[in-house]
Design an enzyme around this catalytic site. Structure first.
Site, PDB file in Angstrom:
ATOM      1  N   LYS A  16     -48.162  63.638  47.171  1.00  0.00           N
ATOM      2  CA  LYS A  16     -46.929  63.647  47.983  1.00  0.00           C
ATOM      3  C   LYS A  16     -46.053  62.444  47.653  1.00  0.00           C
ATOM      4  O   LYS A  16     -44.832  62.556  47.563  1.00  0.00           O
ATOM      5  CB  LYS A  16     -47.276  63.636  49.473  1.00  0.00           C
ATOM      6  CG  LYS A  16     -47.832  64.948  49.969  1.00  0.00           C
ATOM      7  CD  LYS A  16     -48.070  64.850  51.470  1.00  0.00           C
ATOM      8  CE  LYS A  16     -48.646  66.128  52.025  1.00  0.00           C
ATOM      9  NZ  LYS A  16     -49.072  65.964  53.436  1.00  0.00           N
ATOM     10  N   THR A  17     -46.677  61.291  47.504  1.00  0.00           N
ATOM     11  CA  THR A  17     -45.896  60.081  47.200  1.00  0.00           C
ATOM     12  C   THR A  17     -45.142  60.240  45.885  1.00  0.00           C
ATOM     13  O   THR A  17     -43.940  59.977  45.806  1.00  0.00           O
ATOM     14  CB  THR A  17     -46.823  58.845  47.135  1.00  0.00           C
ATOM     15  OG1 THR A  17     -47.352  58.625  48.449  1.00  0.00           O
ATOM     16  CG2 THR A  17     -46.090  57.602  46.674  1.00  0.00           C
TER      17      THR A  17
ATOM     18  N   TYR B  19     -52.473  61.989  40.026  1.00  0.00           N
ATOM     19  CA  TYR B  19     -51.667  60.858  39.542  1.00  0.00           C
ATOM     20  C   TYR B  19     -50.915  61.233  38.265  1.00  0.00           C
ATOM     21  O   TYR B  19     -49.690  61.208  38.238  1.00  0.00           O
ATOM     22  CB  TYR B  19     -52.575  59.654  39.297  1.00  0.00           C
ATOM     23  CG  TYR B  19     -51.839  58.399  38.895  1.00  0.00           C
ATOM     24  CD1 TYR B  19     -51.054  57.698  39.804  1.00  0.00           C
ATOM     25  CD2 TYR B  19     -51.948  57.893  37.595  1.00  0.00           C
ATOM     26  CE1 TYR B  19     -50.382  56.535  39.430  1.00  0.00           C
ATOM     27  CE2 TYR B  19     -51.288  56.723  37.221  1.00  0.00           C
ATOM     28  CZ  TYR B  19     -50.506  56.054  38.138  1.00  0.00           C
ATOM     29  OH  TYR B  19     -49.855  54.888  37.767  1.00  0.00           O
TER      30      TYR B  19
ATOM     31  N   ASN C 129     -37.108  62.436  47.160  1.00  0.00           N
ATOM     32  CA  ASN C 129     -36.322  61.706  48.169  1.00  0.00           C
ATOM     33  C   ASN C 129     -35.492  60.600  47.544  1.00  0.00           C
ATOM     34  O   ASN C 129     -34.320  60.400  47.902  1.00  0.00           O
ATOM     35  CB  ASN C 129     -37.248  61.121  49.246  1.00  0.00           C
ATOM     36  CG  ASN C 129     -37.754  62.205  50.187  1.00  0.00           C
ATOM     37  OD1 ASN C 129     -37.073  63.217  50.400  1.00  0.00           O
ATOM     38  ND2 ASN C 129     -38.945  62.025  50.733  1.00  0.00           N
TER      39      ASN C 129
ATOM     40  N   TYR D 277     -32.601  66.135  37.807  1.00  0.00           N
ATOM     41  CA  TYR D 277     -31.486  65.606  38.615  1.00  0.00           C
ATOM     42  C   TYR D 277     -30.405  65.018  37.707  1.00  0.00           C
ATOM     43  O   TYR D 277     -29.216  65.186  37.955  1.00  0.00           O
ATOM     44  CB  TYR D 277     -31.994  64.538  39.592  1.00  0.00           C
ATOM     45  CG  TYR D 277     -32.374  65.088  40.947  1.00  0.00           C
ATOM     46  CD1 TYR D 277     -33.459  65.941  41.085  1.00  0.00           C
ATOM     47  CD2 TYR D 277     -31.640  64.768  42.092  1.00  0.00           C
ATOM     48  CE1 TYR D 277     -33.816  66.453  42.321  1.00  0.00           C
ATOM     49  CE2 TYR D 277     -31.991  65.277  43.338  1.00  0.00           C
ATOM     50  CZ  TYR D 277     -33.078  66.116  43.439  1.00  0.00           C
ATOM     51  OH  TYR D 277     -33.422  66.617  44.665  1.00  0.00           O
TER      52      TYR D 277
HETATM   53  P1  NAD Z   1     -49.584  48.718  43.734  1.00  0.00           P
HETATM   54  O1  NAD Z   1     -50.583  49.636  44.336  1.00  0.00           O
HETATM   55  O2  NAD Z   1     -49.854  47.254  43.769  1.00  0.00           O
HETATM   56  O3  NAD Z   1     -48.143  48.955  44.358  1.00  0.00           O
HETATM   57  C1  NAD Z   1     -47.692  50.174  44.847  1.00  0.00           C
HETATM   58  C2  NAD Z   1     -46.930  49.892  46.125  1.00  0.00           C
HETATM   59  O4  NAD Z   1     -46.409  51.133  46.638  1.00  0.00           O
HETATM   60  C3  NAD Z   1     -47.814  49.306  47.226  1.00  0.00           C
HETATM   61  O5  NAD Z   1     -47.150  48.220  47.832  1.00  0.00           O
HETATM   62  C4  NAD Z   1     -47.989  50.472  48.215  1.00  0.00           C
HETATM   63  O6  NAD Z   1     -48.230  50.046  49.533  1.00  0.00           O
HETATM   64  C5  NAD Z   1     -46.674  51.209  48.036  1.00  0.00           C
HETATM   65  N1  NAD Z   1     -46.748  52.632  48.395  1.00  0.00           N
HETATM   66  C6  NAD Z   1     -47.678  53.533  48.018  1.00  0.00           C
HETATM   67  N2  NAD Z   1     -47.391  54.742  48.542  1.00  0.00           N
HETATM   68  C7  NAD Z   1     -46.233  54.599  49.248  1.00  0.00           C
HETATM   69  C8  NAD Z   1     -45.432  55.480  50.016  1.00  0.00           C
HETATM   70  N3  NAD Z   1     -45.766  56.773  50.172  1.00  0.00           N
HETATM   71  N4  NAD Z   1     -44.319  54.999  50.607  1.00  0.00           N
HETATM   72  C9  NAD Z   1     -43.984  53.683  50.474  1.00  0.00           C
HETATM   73  N5  NAD Z   1     -44.702  52.799  49.759  1.00  0.00           N
HETATM   74  C10 NAD Z   1     -45.823  53.256  49.156  1.00  0.00           C
HETATM   75  O7  NAD Z   1     -49.382  49.224  42.220  1.00  0.00           O
HETATM   76  P2  NAD Z   1     -48.546  48.576  41.037  1.00  0.00           P
HETATM   77  O8  NAD Z   1     -49.512  48.208  39.986  1.00  0.00           O
HETATM   78  O9  NAD Z   1     -47.602  47.571  41.542  1.00  0.00           O
HETATM   79  O10 NAD Z   1     -47.753  49.870  40.545  1.00  0.00           O
HETATM   80  C11 NAD Z   1     -46.374  50.049  40.838  1.00  0.00           C
HETATM   81  C12 NAD Z   1     -45.866  51.273  40.075  1.00  0.00           C
HETATM   82  O11 NAD Z   1     -46.065  51.105  38.673  1.00  0.00           O
HETATM   83  C13 NAD Z   1     -46.557  52.580  40.467  1.00  0.00           C
HETATM   84  O12 NAD Z   1     -45.605  53.604  40.520  1.00  0.00           O
HETATM   85  C14 NAD Z   1     -47.529  52.811  39.325  1.00  0.00           C
HETATM   86  O13 NAD Z   1     -47.789  54.176  39.135  1.00  0.00           O
HETATM   87  C15 NAD Z   1     -46.783  52.201  38.151  1.00  0.00           C
HETATM   88  N6  NAD Z   1     -47.699  51.758  37.091  1.00  0.00           N
HETATM   89  C16 NAD Z   1     -48.425  50.610  37.229  1.00  0.00           C
HETATM   90  C17 NAD Z   1     -49.299  50.232  36.212  1.00  0.00           C
HETATM   91  C18 NAD Z   1     -50.112  48.966  36.281  1.00  0.00           C
HETATM   92  O14 NAD Z   1     -50.854  48.673  35.339  1.00  0.00           O
HETATM   93  N7  NAD Z   1     -50.051  48.181  37.335  1.00  0.00           N
HETATM   94  C19 NAD Z   1     -49.436  51.032  35.068  1.00  0.00           C
HETATM   95  C20 NAD Z   1     -48.690  52.207  34.993  1.00  0.00           C
HETATM   96  C21 NAD Z   1     -47.816  52.550  35.998  1.00  0.00           C
END
Ligand code: NAD
Ligand code: UDP
Length: 315
Positions: free
Chosen positions: A90-91, A144, A98, A158
């Protein structure tokens, strides 16, 4: 100065992004539901005159008049995104819709955070942005990787339909201070195990590879893409590919640890190789990573204090 929304702003990458945006003079609204993020990550920003924090879940729509949107909200580590898999779907999916709706309404520029996982268990290496990937559409990682592919599809749709300015960043494995020590990912697991002289868990035979990017490099790539006039897909990561066994040797050396390697089952659909081709980012964004692994790991290690380590490893 842009009025900027960072969803997932209290997370690992999001918090560094907020910090850099404020440093560069932008007004920042961080939005988070604190699923994996924490106020601690942004506590140093709360008094900043141009920073605002909103508790909100992107699965629900929100109206905010902004010029730039970074849609970063989504758990990123396998154990976190598999913990409540329906919520993850969903996220990524409803959250992307959204945020795209918000971008459409206010004609905002939007960046969707995607991932190297859209390449699945890649059959070509290094992975260029043109590669379509090798993903199990209904496997144990699909909440994921497939959901991120949906977010990419929605972003492109979009952009074509409503002529909004969109960017997609495919982020590769990133580490650094503020990463969660219980996130189950290889860098944090191995650091915590090594510091505690516990067994180092190698999944499979450890010959699978990954490429690790220090957070400052990843965030500077994300910002370079947002500021550029390119409305396209970009890999952002460090092409310094190494096997998990090699990574364990580096961590054991830097921590001067007595830990021994133990071999555990490889998770289903675990990728055998990961290496970003960053030619496109080098050419069009004038960006490339600067921090080598030794240096990045040392910078990460100094942020891990003894009490934190003990308190945070149980999940
Ligand atoms: P993280 O888990 O530290 O941060 C994700 C944040 O999103 C958290 O603060 C969480 O509370 C918030 N969140 C989750 N679901 C939510 C929702 N439904 N509504 C509002 N907030 C929500 O992860 P990260 O490492 O900072 O990753 C950030 C983004 O980068 C993500 O989209 C992830 O898929 C992408 N990403 C990260 C990595 C990595 O190595 N860290 C690699 C590939 C992609
Ligand atoms: N891995 C490992 N031991 C661990 C955690 C992970 O050998 O304690 C392996 C995992 O099987 C994968 C690689 O390290 O091949 C990277 O996994 P991680 O969870 O860090 O990242 P992602 O799968 O999200 O790229």
């Amino acid at each position: 100065m842009k009025r900027t929304l960072v969803t997932g702003g209290a997370g690992f990458l999001g918090s560094f992004l907020c910090e850099k945006l404020l440093d560069q003079g932008h007004e920042v609204i961080a939005l988070d539901n604190f699923y994996t993020g924490s106020r601690k990550n942004i506590s140093h920003l709360l008094d900043h005159p141009f920073f605002e924090l909103i508790r909100h879940d992107i699965v629900e729509p929100i109206l905010l008049e902004v010029e730039w949107i970074f849609n970063m909200a989504c758990p990123a580590s396998p154990i976190h995104y598999q913990y409540n898999p329906v919520k993850t779907v969903k996220t990524s999916e409803m959250g992307a819709i959204n945020m795209l709706g918000l971008a459409k309404r206010f004609r905002a520029r939007i960046m969707q955070a995607s991932t190297s996982e859209v390449y699945g268990d890649p059959l070509v290496t290094p992975q260029t942005e043109e590669y379509w990937g090798n993903v199990n559409p209904n496997g144990e990682r699909s909440m994921y990787d497939e959901a991120k592919r949906f977010a990419e599809a929605a972003t492109a749709t979009y952009a074509r339909t409503y002529d909004i300015k969109t960017k997609i960043v495919r982020i590769f494995n990133t580490y650094g201070p503020r990463m969660q020590l219980n996130d189950g990912r290889v860098v944090t697991n191995l650091i915590v195990q090594a510091l505690n002289n516990e067994d180092i868990t190698i999944y499979g035979d450890g010959s699978q590879t990954s490429s690790f990017s220090y957070v400052d490099d990843t965030v500077s790539g994300i910002l370079a893409l947002m500021k550029s006039d390119k409305y396209d897909v970009f890999n952002i990561g460090n092409p310094n590919e190494m096997s998990i066994k090699e990574l364990s040797s580096v961590i054991l050396r830097l921590t001067d640890s007595k830990s021994k390697l133990v071999y555990e089952d490889l998770p289903n659909d675990d990728p055998k190789q990961r290496r970003p081709d960053i030619t496109k980012a080098k050419e069009h964004l004038n960006w490339e990573p600067k921090v080598d692994l030794d240096c990045g790991l040392k910078l990460s290690l100094i942020h891990i204090s003894e009490p934190t380590r003990q308190a945070e490893i149980s999940y």
